[in-house]
Design an enzyme around this catalytic site. Structure first.
Site, PDB file in Angstrom:
ATOM      1  N   GLU A  80      -0.494  -2.497   5.716  1.00 61.48           N
ATOM      2  CA  GLU A  80      -0.287  -3.397   6.691  1.00 61.48           C
ATOM      3  C   GLU A  80      -1.377  -4.062   6.641  1.00 61.48           C
ATOM      4  OE1 GLU A  80       1.980  -3.545   8.502  1.00 61.48           O
ATOM      5  OE2 GLU A  80       3.253  -1.663   8.311  1.00 61.48           O
ATOM      6  N   GLU A 111      -3.233  18.610  -4.230  1.00 65.70           N
ATOM      7  CA  GLU A 111      -4.242  18.481  -3.495  1.00 65.70           C
ATOM      8  C   GLU A 111      -5.581  19.522  -3.567  1.00 65.70           C
ATOM      9  OE1 GLU A 111      -3.939  20.957   0.790  1.00 65.70           O
ATOM     10  OE2 GLU A 111      -2.562  19.492   0.668  1.00 65.70           O
TER      11      GLU A 111
END
Length: 269
Positions: A80, A111
């Site tokens: 953004e 992960e």
């Protein structure tokens, strides 16, 4: 590390038997707790914004690293920044365990690799002016812990956002933000309150940094990318109000100069 708050039992039970209205009110009741917790974290968030801003003014970049929901939230915040503040796409970068395919679908065991985050960061010609913020609700994600440890050892500024006290992740960074929002409505579902806390904190970090870098004038996004009709219309309104000009003139100037800031700078001359 003591028992993780993020894994503790919900304050509610027999959810499957609750009327929908009661479910929604209960979720909302829990969500209301989140902003108060985030407010208590502002001193640490402030330290991160100041440190990141200082390094970005010297040419550094901001990296978010995370896995699962946390990784996705970092990517959303990073993505953004260019349309909102007009910065390049390589100024704020979100990395997720398992690579871009993990944005939509979980990559099994990605992960759990303590070395992969630094490998991912190293692809960006990482340097001492760069900053790395690890995002992990649990504070125990190996990908994130390994990444911030390696970053810190190589002279980068490191921070984190986690939702447990005294986690290994918090201990590995210079400035930890520990937003302990309590048990989730659905036990262990950290996409809920923990995810909301992380999103609020990311908003504060990126917005604070970009304002520090001069990417907002007054309260307006003067560097926003004019990538759709809504944003062009917003830019026109900014110019009409700031310069007391007509819509037609605002549209023509915006078309010629390409950004609200450039039009305003042109007028000052």
């Amino acid at each position: 590390m003591k028992d993780r708050t993020t894994e503790s039992d919900s304050l509610y039970d027999n959810l499957e038997n609750m009327p929908i209205g009661e479910l929604l009110h209960s979720i909302n009741r829990e969500d209301k707790k989140v902003p108060e917790v985030v407010e208590g974290c502002i001193p640490q968030i402030e330290k991160i914004v100041l440190e990141v801003s200082k390094r970005m003014k010297a040419g550094g970049r901001l990296f978010y690293i995370g896995a699962g929901t946390s990784g996705r939230l970092g990517i959303v915040d990073a993505s953004e920044c260019p349309p909102t503040f007009g910065v390049s796409h390589d100024m704020v970068i979100g990395l997720i365990a398992g690579g871009d395919s993990a944005i939509r679908k979980a990559v099994e065991f990605a992960e759990d690799d303590t070395e992969q985050a630094w490998k991912d960061l190293s692809e960006y010609n990482i340097g001492p002016n760069d900053s790395v913020i690890g995002i992990a609700a649990s504070g125990t994600t190996p990908y994130v812990i390994g990444g911030v440890k390696d970053a810190r050892e190589n002279g980068l500024f490191t921070g984190c956002i986690t939702c447990n006290d005294g986690s290994p992740l918090a201990q590995a960074v210079e400035v930890p933000v520990e937003a302990v929002v309590g048990p989730e409505f659905v036990t262990g579902s950290t996409r809920m309150k923990a995810g909301t806390a992380q999103k609020l904190i990311l908003n504060m970090i990126s917005t604070g940094v970009m304002i520090s870098l001069g990417r907002v004038k007054g309260n307006k996004m003067v560097d926003m990318q004019l990538s759709n009709d809504k944003l062009v219309e917003r830019g026109c309104r900014m110019l009409m109000n700031s310069l007391n000009i007509s819509r037609v003139e605002a549209q023509e100037l915006l078309s010629s100069y390409g950004s609200v800031r450039k039009v305003i700078e042109h007028y000052k001359k």
